[in-house]
Write a protein that holds these residues in place. Structure first.
Motif, PDB file in Angstrom:
ATOM      1  N   HIS A  32       0.859  -1.191   0.000  1.00  0.00           N
ATOM      2  CA  HIS A  32       0.000   0.000   0.000  1.00  0.00           C
ATOM      3  C   HIS A  32       0.893   1.238   0.000  1.00  0.00           C
ATOM      4  O   HIS A  32       1.795   1.345   0.828  1.00  0.00           O
ATOM      5  N   TYR A  33       0.608   2.159  -0.910  1.00  0.00           N
ATOM      6  CA  TYR A  33       1.373   3.397  -1.025  1.00  0.00           C
ATOM      7  C   TYR A  33       0.473   4.593  -0.735  1.00  0.00           C
ATOM      8  O   TYR A  33      -0.743   4.543  -0.904  1.00  0.00           O
ATOM      9  N   ARG A  34       1.097   5.679  -0.346  1.00  0.00           N
ATOM     10  CA  ARG A  34       0.426   6.964  -0.216  1.00  0.00           C
ATOM     11  C   ARG A  34       1.460   8.040  -0.528  1.00  0.00           C
ATOM     12  O   ARG A  34       2.656   7.778  -0.544  1.00  0.00           O
ATOM     13  N   CYS A  35       0.992   9.246  -0.792  1.00  0.00           N
ATOM     14  CA  CYS A  35       1.935  10.320  -1.087  1.00  0.00           C
ATOM     15  C   CYS A  35       1.578  11.580  -0.305  1.00  0.00           C
ATOM     16  O   CYS A  35       0.467  11.726   0.205  1.00  0.00           O
ATOM     17  N   ARG A  36       2.568  12.455  -0.211  1.00  0.00           N
ATOM     18  CA  ARG A  36       2.455  13.747   0.460  1.00  0.00           C
ATOM     19  C   ARG A  36       3.273  14.761  -0.343  1.00  0.00           C
ATOM     20  O   ARG A  36       4.078  14.393  -1.172  1.00  0.00           O
ATOM     21  N   TYR A  37       3.090  16.030  -0.018  1.00  0.00           N
ATOM     22  CA  TYR A  37       3.953  17.087  -0.543  1.00  0.00           C
ATOM     23  C   TYR A  37       4.341  17.974   0.626  1.00  0.00           C
ATOM     24  O   TYR A  37       3.744  17.910   1.702  1.00  0.00           O
ATOM     25  N   ILE A  38       5.349  18.802   0.421  1.00  0.00           N
ATOM     26  CA  ILE A  38       5.855  19.615   1.523  1.00  0.00           C
ATOM     27  C   ILE A  38       5.700  21.102   1.208  1.00  0.00           C
ATOM     28  O   ILE A  38       5.849  21.527   0.058  1.00  0.00           O
ATOM     29  N   LYS A  39       5.378  21.855   2.253  1.00  0.00           N
ATOM     30  CA  LYS A  39       5.305  23.313   2.158  1.00  0.00           C
ATOM     31  C   LYS A  39       5.988  23.883   3.384  1.00  0.00           C
ATOM     32  O   LYS A  39       5.544  23.643   4.511  1.00  0.00           O
ATOM     33  N   GLU A  40       7.065  24.603   3.163  1.00  0.00           N
ATOM     34  CA  GLU A  40       7.806  25.273   4.242  1.00  0.00           C
ATOM     35  C   GLU A  40       8.034  24.349   5.440  1.00  0.00           C
ATOM     36  O   GLU A  40       7.670  24.655   6.564  1.00  0.00           O
ATOM     37  N   HIS A  41       8.621  23.208   5.196  1.00  0.00           N
ATOM     38  CA  HIS A  41       9.009  22.241   6.227  1.00  0.00           C
ATOM     39  C   HIS A  41       7.834  21.536   6.879  1.00  0.00           C
ATOM     40  O   HIS A  41       7.992  20.897   7.913  1.00  0.00           O
TER      41      HIS A  41
END
Length: 135
Positions: free
Chosen positions: A99-108
């Motif tokens: 199972h995979y999931r993703c995220r993104y980053i904004k200012e740490h």
């Protein structure tokens, strides 16, 4: 103009609430697999993560092993409101079936994770399409 300590404390608390509210409003990215999330063993699959425009780093996470992740730069904007990152798995196997999931980053600060995507590996390796039509 000088601030009274009580006024300064109020300002700090207000700013803290604003920052927390902004961090909590990051929309969840979406996740999908191309050509599909059910893939014959040995064939390639690309996991695609999409998030709001302007984000440059995405993370693909293995849901079952939090130490197993891969970061990548967004590959291209999808119009003015969306960005995408693509993660290639060149040959799927039982080891990549998870199972995979993703995220993104904004200012740490990382976004909430996407919904879960289950990558399923089936049977034996199938030949790659050649583009030829046999009669």
């Amino acid at each position: 103009m000088s601030l009274h300590p009580t006024g300064l404390l109020g300002l700090v608390l207000l700013l803290g609430q604003t920052i927390c509210a902004q961090e909590g409003t990051l929309p969840r990215p979406s996740i999908s697999a191309e050509p599909d999330s059910v893939i014959p063993r040995g064939r390639p699959v690309t996991i695609v993560c999409r998030g709001p425009a302007g984000f440059k780093t995405f993370r693909l996470e293995n849901e079952e092993d939090t130490n197993d992740f891969k970061d990548t730069r967004a590959s291209s904007p999808l119009g003015p409101h969306q960005t995408e990152a693509r993660f290639l798995i060149p040959a799927v196997s039982e080891g990549t079936a998870t199972h995979y999931r993703c995220r993104y980053i904004k200012e740490h600060v990382w976004s909430e994770p996407s919904e879960s995507l289950e990558l399923v590996v089936t049977g034996d390796r199938q030949p790659a399409p050649t583009g030829e039509v046999k009669e």
